[in-house]
Design a protein around this motif. Structure first.
Motif, short mmCIF file in Angstrom:
data_model
loop_
_atom_site.label_atom_id
_atom_site.label_comp_id
_atom_site.label_asym_id
_atom_site.label_seq_id
_atom_site.Cartn_x
_atom_site.Cartn_y
_atom_site.Cartn_z
N UNK A 1 0.82 -1.21 0.00
CA UNK A 1 0.00 0.00 0.00
C UNK A 1 0.86 1.27 0.00
N UNK A 2 2.04 1.17 0.60
CA UNK A 2 2.88 2.37 0.75
C UNK A 2 3.87 2.58 -0.39
N UNK A 3 4.02 1.61 -1.27
CA UNK A 3 5.09 1.67 -2.24
C UNK A 3 4.98 2.87 -3.18
N UNK A 4 3.73 3.33 -3.44
CA UNK A 4 3.54 4.49 -4.31
C UNK A 4 3.46 5.79 -3.53
N UNK A 5 2.84 5.75 -2.34
CA UNK A 5 2.62 6.98 -1.57
C UNK A 5 3.78 7.34 -0.64
N UNK A 6 4.47 6.34 -0.13
CA UNK A 6 5.56 6.60 0.82
C UNK A 6 6.66 5.56 0.58
N UNK A 7 7.48 5.75 -0.45
CA UNK A 7 8.50 4.74 -0.80
C UNK A 7 9.49 4.47 0.33
N UNK A 8 9.85 5.52 1.08
CA UNK A 8 10.82 5.30 2.16
C UNK A 8 10.24 4.37 3.23
N UNK A 9 8.98 4.61 3.61
CA UNK A 9 8.33 3.74 4.60
C UNK A 9 8.17 2.32 4.05
N UNK A 10 7.87 2.23 2.76
CA UNK A 10 7.73 0.90 2.15
C UNK A 10 9.06 0.15 2.19
N UNK A 11 10.16 0.87 1.90
CA UNK A 11 11.47 0.21 1.97
C UNK A 11 11.79 -0.24 3.40
N UNK A 12 11.40 0.56 4.37
CA UNK A 12 11.62 0.17 5.77
C UNK A 12 10.84 -1.10 6.11
N UNK A 13 9.59 -1.16 5.62
CA UNK A 13 8.79 -2.35 5.89
C UNK A 13 9.39 -3.58 5.22
N UNK A 14 9.91 -3.40 3.99
CA UNK A 14 10.54 -4.52 3.29
C UNK A 14 11.81 -4.97 4.01
N UNK A 15 12.54 -4.01 4.56
CA UNK A 15 13.73 -4.38 5.35
C UNK A 15 13.32 -5.20 6.57
N UNK A 16 12.20 -4.78 7.20
CA UNK A 16 11.68 -5.56 8.34
C UNK A 16 11.28 -6.98 7.91
N UNK A 17 10.72 -7.07 6.69
CA UNK A 17 10.35 -8.39 6.19
C UNK A 17 11.57 -9.30 6.09
N UNK A 18 12.67 -8.77 5.57
CA UNK A 18 13.89 -9.57 5.46
C UNK A 18 14.38 -10.00 6.84
N UNK A 19 14.35 -9.08 7.79
CA UNK A 19 14.82 -9.41 9.14
C UNK A 19 13.91 -10.47 9.78
N UNK A 20 12.59 -10.29 9.64
CA UNK A 20 11.67 -11.26 10.20
C UNK A 20 11.85 -12.64 9.59
N UNK A 21 12.08 -12.67 8.29
CA UNK A 21 12.28 -13.96 7.62
C UNK A 21 13.54 -14.65 8.13
N UNK A 22 14.61 -13.88 8.29
CA UNK A 22 15.85 -14.46 8.82
C UNK A 22 15.65 -14.94 10.26
N UNK A 23 14.95 -14.13 11.06
CA UNK A 23 14.70 -14.54 12.45
C UNK A 23 13.86 -15.81 12.52
N UNK A 24 12.83 -15.89 11.67
CA UNK A 24 11.99 -17.08 11.67
C UNK A 24 12.79 -18.32 11.27
N UNK A 25 13.66 -18.17 10.27
CA UNK A 25 14.49 -19.30 9.85
C UNK A 25 15.43 -19.72 10.97
N UNK A 26 16.01 -18.74 11.66
CA UNK A 26 16.90 -19.08 12.78
C UNK A 26 16.13 -19.78 13.89
N UNK A 27 14.88 -19.33 14.15
CA UNK A 27 14.08 -19.97 15.18
C UNK A 27 13.73 -21.41 14.82
N UNK A 28 13.43 -21.64 13.55
CA UNK A 28 13.11 -23.00 13.11
C UNK A 28 14.32 -23.90 13.29
N UNK A 29 15.49 -23.40 12.92
CA UNK A 29 16.71 -24.21 13.09
C UNK A 29 16.97 -24.48 14.57
N UNK A 30 16.77 -23.48 15.41
CA UNK A 30 16.98 -23.67 16.85
C UNK A 30 15.98 -24.65 17.43
#
Length: 304
Positions: free
Chosen positions: A150-179
């Motif tokens: 929803x933010x990619x057109x109206x607020x690109x900076x906020x959208x990029x921040x959310x995408x960065x959070x997505x990458x971090x969450x994905x890595x954290x979830x993968x680490x939790x599964x391995x643990x």
């Protein structure tokens, strides 16, 4: 059970056949061996004690003791040669070995049962943890992905921040599964409070959460953290709420929303897993509608 009984009956029938054969062979050598044939009855007694049911073996030993005692008294020229006492001693020795073998067999069976139980418990633990990890993480990832779209057109900076959070969450979830697979994964109540606040805000739900939980005893912190994770995940997934309130004290944690409430109150894999965690810890899980019969409330109460 029926198969086992049939197997036991066949085994005992074979044992009786062996005892009968031994007695027959003993009788066959009497004409040539005389009273020396009584020695064979010692081996018959040992065989009976080793293979027959206890009371049957006792009856056979008593009969053999009587035979080796009485025959030398009634048959001219025959001597006991101590065979009657040899029957008792051999029977006692074999009986002690039989008891030791039975105890060892029961011990092995108990160890096998414990191993199977441990495997089942570990399977349940991994299932609960994977549900909690992936359910929570994927819910937040979905919410953040929709927000970024929803933010990619109206607020690109906020959208990029959310995408960065997505990458971090994905890595954290993968680490939790391995643990989880290694059985060493941990969880913290302060971390879950911060994560819940972030997830609720991303979903457009106003969070009303404590900033600290210092009053919670350390032994209940993991359970409260799992409760918070499961409760907030369900609020984001199902409630369509505008507000989520979390109350934490030394003896309970409650997660309450003002949404539409569940279609089937108190059910679901996540809640079942939480109930199992609580039961193992000696706590209780209750679910009910929120204030004014609106929304849903999940409460875990621990012993005082």
């Amino acid at each position: 059970m029926q198969v086992g009984r049939v197997h036991a009956e066949r085994r005992y029938a074979a044992a009786w056949a062996a005892v009968a054969v031994m007695v027959g062979l003993t009788a066959a050598v009497v004409p040539g061996a005389g009273d020396q044939a009584l020695t064979c009855l010692v081996f018959v007694a040992a065989l009976a004690v080793a293979t027959l049911p206890s009371w049957q073996a006792l009856a056979v030993v008593a009969a053999l003791f009587a035979t080796t005692t009485v025959l030398p008294l009634v048959v001219d020229g025959w001597l006991s040669h101590g065979n009657n006492f040899a029957v008792i001693l051999a029977s006692a020795a074999v009986w002690s070995f039989r008891l030791a073998w039975q105890r060892q067999a029961r011990l092995l069976a108990a160890e096998r049962d414990l191993s199977e139980l441990a495997v089942e418990q570990e399977r349940d633990r991994i299932g609960r943890d994977l549900h909690d990890i992936l359910g929570h993480s994927l819910t937040i990832i979905t919410v953040k992905a929709e927000l970024a779209e929803r933010l990619i057109d109206t607020d690109p900076d906020r959208a990029r921040a959310e995408l960065a959070d997505l990458q971090r969450l994905s890595r954290d979830a993968l680490a939790d599964v391995r643990s989880t697979a290694r059985g060493i994964r941990g969880i913290s109540l302060p971390g879950e409070i911060a994560s819940a606040r972030m997830a609720l805000e991303a979903a457009g739900i106003r969070p009303v959460l404590p900033t600290v939980a210092d009053e919670v005893p350390s032994r209940w912190r993991d359970l409260f953290a799992w409760t918070l994770r499961e409760g907030v995940t369900n609020v984001i997934r199902h409630s369509e709420a505008s507000e989520c309130v979390v109350e934490v004290s030394a003896e309970h944690i409650a997660v309450r929303d003002d949404g539409r409430g569940p279609a089937d109150e108190g059910s679901g894999t996540g809640l079942d897993g939480l109930r199992q965690r609580a039961r193992l810890a000696g706590a209780t899980v209750t679910t009910s509608p929120g204030p004014g019969r609106r929304g849903f409330e999940l409460t875990v109460t621990v012993p005082a």
